[in-house]
Design a protein around this motif. Structure first.
Motif, mmCIF file in Angstrom:
data_model
loop_
_atom_site.group_PDB
_atom_site.id
_atom_site.type_symbol
_atom_site.label_atom_id
_atom_site.label_comp_id
_atom_site.label_asym_id
_atom_site.label_seq_id
_atom_site.Cartn_x
_atom_site.Cartn_y
_atom_site.Cartn_z
ATOM 1 N N ILE A 64 0.851 -8.226 -5.003
ATOM 2 C CA ILE A 64 0.281 -7.152 -5.829
ATOM 3 C C ILE A 64 0.762 -7.291 -7.268
ATOM 4 N N PHE A 65 2.048 -7.531 -7.445
ATOM 5 C CA PHE A 65 2.577 -7.754 -8.793
ATOM 6 C C PHE A 65 1.849 -8.912 -9.476
ATOM 7 N N LYS A 66 1.734 -10.031 -8.760
ATOM 8 C CA LYS A 66 1.098 -11.223 -9.327
ATOM 9 C C LYS A 66 -0.365 -10.951 -9.674
ATOM 10 N N ALA A 67 -1.065 -10.268 -8.780
ATOM 11 C CA ALA A 67 -2.486 -9.983 -9.020
ATOM 12 C C ALA A 67 -2.673 -9.195 -10.313
ATOM 13 N N TYR A 68 -1.783 -8.246 -10.548
ATOM 14 C CA TYR A 68 -1.934 -7.393 -11.736
ATOM 15 C C TYR A 68 -1.483 -8.094 -13.008
ATOM 16 N N PHE A 69 -0.294 -8.675 -12.979
ATOM 17 C CA PHE A 69 0.284 -9.200 -14.218
ATOM 18 C C PHE A 69 -0.041 -10.661 -14.508
ATOM 19 N N GLU A 70 -0.567 -11.375 -13.531
ATOM 20 C CA GLU A 70 -0.953 -12.755 -13.799
ATOM 21 C C GLU A 70 -2.461 -12.952 -13.745
ATOM 22 N N ASP A 71 -3.131 -12.210 -12.843
ATOM 23 C CA ASP A 71 -4.566 -12.418 -12.669
ATOM 24 C C ASP A 71 -5.417 -11.296 -13.244
ATOM 25 N N GLY A 72 -4.779 -10.229 -13.741
ATOM 26 C CA GLY A 72 -5.518 -9.140 -14.380
ATOM 27 C C GLY A 72 -6.360 -8.314 -13.432
ATOM 28 N N ILE A 73 -5.999 -8.272 -12.158
ATOM 29 C CA ILE A 73 -6.782 -7.532 -11.160
ATOM 30 C C ILE A 73 -6.414 -6.048 -11.199
ATOM 31 N N ASP A 74 -7.416 -5.194 -11.044
ATOM 32 C CA ASP A 74 -7.210 -3.746 -11.048
ATOM 33 C C ASP A 74 -6.631 -3.328 -9.700
ATOM 34 N N ILE A 75 -5.309 -3.142 -9.641
ATOM 35 C CA ILE A 75 -4.658 -2.821 -8.372
ATOM 36 C C ILE A 75 -4.773 -1.337 -8.017
ATOM 37 N N GLY A 76 -5.528 -0.594 -8.800
ATOM 38 C CA GLY A 76 -5.847 0.778 -8.431
ATOM 39 C C GLY A 76 -7.121 0.849 -7.608
ATOM 40 N N ASP A 77 -7.813 -0.275 -7.511
ATOM 41 C CA ASP A 77 -9.084 -0.354 -6.795
ATOM 42 C C ASP A 77 -8.834 -0.732 -5.329
ATOM 43 N N THR A 78 -9.324 0.084 -4.420
ATOM 44 C CA THR A 78 -9.065 -0.150 -2.997
ATOM 45 C C THR A 78 -9.592 -1.500 -2.535
ATOM 46 N N ASP A 79 -10.795 -1.875 -2.948
ATOM 47 C CA ASP A 79 -11.354 -3.166 -2.527
ATOM 48 C C ASP A 79 -10.465 -4.322 -2.988
ATOM 49 N N ALA A 80 -9.920 -4.204 -4.190
ATOM 50 C CA ALA A 80 -9.030 -5.252 -4.698
ATOM 51 C C ALA A 80 -7.770 -5.340 -3.849
ATOM 52 N N LEU A 81 -7.231 -4.188 -3.469
ATOM 53 C CA LEU A 81 -6.035 -4.176 -2.629
ATOM 54 C C LEU A 81 -6.317 -4.772 -1.253
ATOM 55 N N LEU A 82 -7.493 -4.491 -0.707
ATOM 56 C CA LEU A 82 -7.871 -5.064 0.591
ATOM 57 C C LEU A 82 -7.934 -6.584 0.503
ATOM 58 N N ASP A 83 -8.472 -7.088 -0.595
ATOM 59 C CA ASP A 83 -8.564 -8.537 -0.781
ATOM 60 C C ASP A 83 -7.176 -9.160 -0.911
ATOM 61 N N ILE A 84 -6.320 -8.520 -1.702
ATOM 62 C CA ILE A 84 -4.957 -9.035 -1.894
ATOM 63 C C ILE A 84 -4.224 -9.075 -0.552
ATOM 64 N N ALA A 85 -4.313 -7.981 0.189
ATOM 65 C CA ALA A 85 -3.612 -7.897 1.474
ATOM 66 C C ALA A 85 -4.150 -8.910 2.473
ATOM 67 N N ALA A 86 -5.472 -9.117 2.458
ATOM 68 C CA ALA A 86 -6.084 -10.066 3.401
ATOM 69 C C ALA A 86 -5.552 -11.479 3.185
ATOM 70 N N THR A 87 -5.297 -11.845 1.920
ATOM 71 C CA THR A 87 -4.753 -13.183 1.651
ATOM 72 C C THR A 87 -3.328 -13.327 2.187
ATOM 73 N N CYS A 88 -2.694 -12.198 2.494
ATOM 74 C CA CYS A 88 -1.328 -12.208 3.027
ATOM 75 C C CYS A 88 -1.309 -12.010 4.541
ATOM 76 N N GLY A 89 -2.488 -12.056 5.157
ATOM 77 C CA GLY A 89 -2.552 -11.952 6.608
ATOM 78 C C GLY A 89 -2.641 -10.539 7.140
ATOM 79 N N ILE A 90 -3.002 -9.586 6.282
ATOM 80 C CA ILE A 90 -3.149 -8.196 6.704
ATOM 81 C C ILE A 90 -4.601 -7.930 7.082
ATOM 82 N N ASP A 91 -4.824 -7.211 8.159
ATOM 83 C CA ASP A 91 -6.173 -6.849 8.591
ATOM 84 C C ASP A 91 -6.757 -5.841 7.604
ATOM 85 N N PRO A 92 -7.784 -6.227 6.830
ATOM 86 C CA PRO A 92 -8.306 -5.327 5.796
ATOM 87 C C PRO A 92 -8.961 -4.069 6.354
ATOM 88 N N GLU A 93 -9.538 -4.153 7.544
ATOM 89 C CA GLU A 93 -10.189 -2.968 8.113
ATOM 90 C C GLU A 93 -9.151 -1.909 8.499
#
Length: 215
Positions: free
Chosen positions: A112-141
């Motif tokens: 999450i830190f990397k997504a915001y400060f390196e990739d400029g992703i809006d970490i307040g957006d739920t869809d963005a958080l689901l995508d970030i978590a999915a890359t870490c092996g978390i079930d997005p649903e």
């Protein structure tokens, strides 16, 4: 596995660059002490509702980055970019807590830190958080359901209430502590404010363990 002998409680916010810049210092401590240190992250929202969100293009923000953030990033070997969005971070905290259930907290926390400060992703957006978590092996649903229900909102608020009770007004804020030696009172915890260098942590460890760190 070694039982933790040193505890480091850290209050931080995903939208604070100095909190991200503290991660390599904590990595150094973890590498030095291994399982003898336990680092426990806690939530501290700098912009909770209904606090107004700052202007991402404000002169004051740009000035802070030029004078403080970029030099410290260079010093600590990190690449940060001034985000173009200023989101709220509660859902990001809830996402990280959800990941703790599957032992992926550290992975998601860093992502999450990397997504915001390196990739400029809006970490307040739920869809963005689901995508970030999915890359870490978390079930997005399952995560989406948890966020919608506010399953971990109370834990975020508990972290913040405790922080206020001990006088935390800004982040990063770290508290180092240890368990008592047999038959003795534990030494008082030591607080470190701001993006403290590793030398400040090492000095605190020496004060907590005057006979040498047993890890």
């Amino acid at each position: 596995m070694t039982s933790p002998k040193l505890f480091i409680d850290v209050w931080s916010d995903f939208v604070c660059p100095f909190c991200y810049l503290q991660t390599p210092v904590l990595d150094q401590l973890r590498n030095a002490y291994g399982d003898a240190v336990e680092i426990r992250w806690h939530a501290f929202e700098l912009r909770p509702e209904p606090t107004p969100l700052p202007n991402a293009n404000s002169d004051a923000l740009i000035d802070t980055w030029e004078k403080s953030v970029y030099p410290l990033a260079t010093e600590r070997g990190m690449t940060l970019r001034l985000p173009t969005v200023n989101p709220r971070s509660r859902k990001a905290f809830e996402t990280a807590i959800f990941a703790r259930e599957s032992n992926r907290y550290d992975l998601v926390h860093r992502a999450i830190f990397k997504a915001y400060f390196e990739d400029g992703i809006d970490i307040g957006d739920t869809d963005a958080l689901l995508d970030i978590a999915a890359t870490c092996g978390i079930d997005p649903e399952l995560l989406e359901e948890s966020l919608a229900e506010g399953e971990f909102t109370d834990l975020v608020i508990e972290d913040e209430d405790f922080a206020k009770s001990i006088g935390v007004t800004g982040v990063p804020f770290a508290v180092l502590s240890r368990e008592a030696a047999p038959g003795e009172e534990p030494p008082p915890p030591i607080a470190l404010r701001g993006a403290a260098p590793v030398q400040h942590f090492e000095a605190a460890v020496e004060r907590l363990f005057p006979d040498g760190f047993p890890g």
